[in-house]
Motif scaffolding. Structure first.
Motif, PDB file in Angstrom:
ATOM      1  N   VAL A  26       0.854  -1.191   0.000  1.00 44.32           N
ATOM      2  CA  VAL A  26       0.000   0.000   0.000  1.00 44.32           C
ATOM      3  C   VAL A  26       0.889   1.239   0.000  1.00 44.32           C
ATOM      4  N   SER A  27       0.545   2.190  -0.868  1.00 43.00           N
ATOM      5  CA  SER A  27       1.328   3.424  -0.903  1.00 43.00           C
ATOM      6  C   SER A  27       0.383   4.616  -0.796  1.00 43.00           C
ATOM      7  N   GLY A  28       0.919   5.737  -0.394  1.00 50.45           N
ATOM      8  CA  GLY A  28       0.144   6.961  -0.345  1.00 50.45           C
ATOM      9  C   GLY A  28      -0.458   7.278   1.007  1.00 50.45           C
ATOM     10  N   GLY A  29      -0.427   6.366   1.935  1.00 48.23           N
ATOM     11  CA  GLY A  29      -0.970   6.623   3.265  1.00 48.23           C
ATOM     12  C   GLY A  29       0.087   7.201   4.176  1.00 48.23           C
ATOM     13  N   PRO A  30      -0.300   7.570   5.405  1.00 50.60           N
ATOM     14  CA  PRO A  30       0.697   8.066   6.351  1.00 50.60           C
ATOM     15  C   PRO A  30       1.677   6.949   6.684  1.00 50.60           C
ATOM     16  N   ASP A  73       3.256   6.214   9.403  1.00 49.84           N
ATOM     17  CA  ASP A  73       3.090   5.614  10.718  1.00 49.84           C
ATOM     18  C   ASP A  73       1.915   6.304  11.416  1.00 49.84           C
ATOM     19  N   LEU A  74       0.828   5.592  11.613  1.00 46.08           N
ATOM     20  CA  LEU A  74      -0.364   6.195  12.198  1.00 46.08           C
ATOM     21  C   LEU A  74      -0.148   6.651  13.630  1.00 46.08           C
ATOM     22  N   HIS A  85      -4.532  10.727  14.357  1.00 51.62           N
ATOM     23  CA  HIS A  85      -4.953   9.465  13.753  1.00 51.62           C
ATOM     24  C   HIS A  85      -5.448   8.481  14.806  1.00 51.62           C
TER      25      HIS A  85
END
Length: 81
Positions: A61-65, A67-68, A74
C-alpha cells in the motif's frame, strides 16, 4: 512392497469395492492413490507466522501516512465505542 492391514466399516468397504469395480482396478490401488494424494497434500509444513502468509501483501500500500501512531490525531477515538 510392504503389506499393511486396516479395518473399514461395512459402508466404507462397500464404497471402496464399488469404486474399484467401476475403475477396473483393485481396492489396494485405490487406497495407495488416496494415501499418496493425502500425504502429498499434508507434507508441506504450515507457514511459520501470519507475516509469512501475508508476505506478498506487506508493503504493497502506498500513499498513506507512514506511521499512524506518529500523528496523534490518527489515534483519536481509538478503542472507544
Amino acid at each position: 512392497m510392504k503389506t499393511i492391514s486396516l479395518t473399514l466399516s461395512k459402508t466404507l468397504d462397500a464404497k471402496l469395492t464399488s469404486a474399484a469395480k467401476q475403475q477396473g482396478t483393485t481396492k489396494s490401488a485405490i487406497v495407495r492413490a488416496a494415501l499418496t494424494h493425502y500425504l502429498a497434500r499434508t507434507a508441506e509444513p504450515p507457514p511459520e507466522s501470519f507475516a509469512a502468509l501475508a508476505k506478498t501483501l506487506i508493503g504493497c500500500v502506498s500513499g498513506g501516512p507512514p506511521d499512524l501512531s506518529y500523528n496523534k490525531k490518527h489515534m483519536d477515538g481509538f478503542g472507544r465505542d
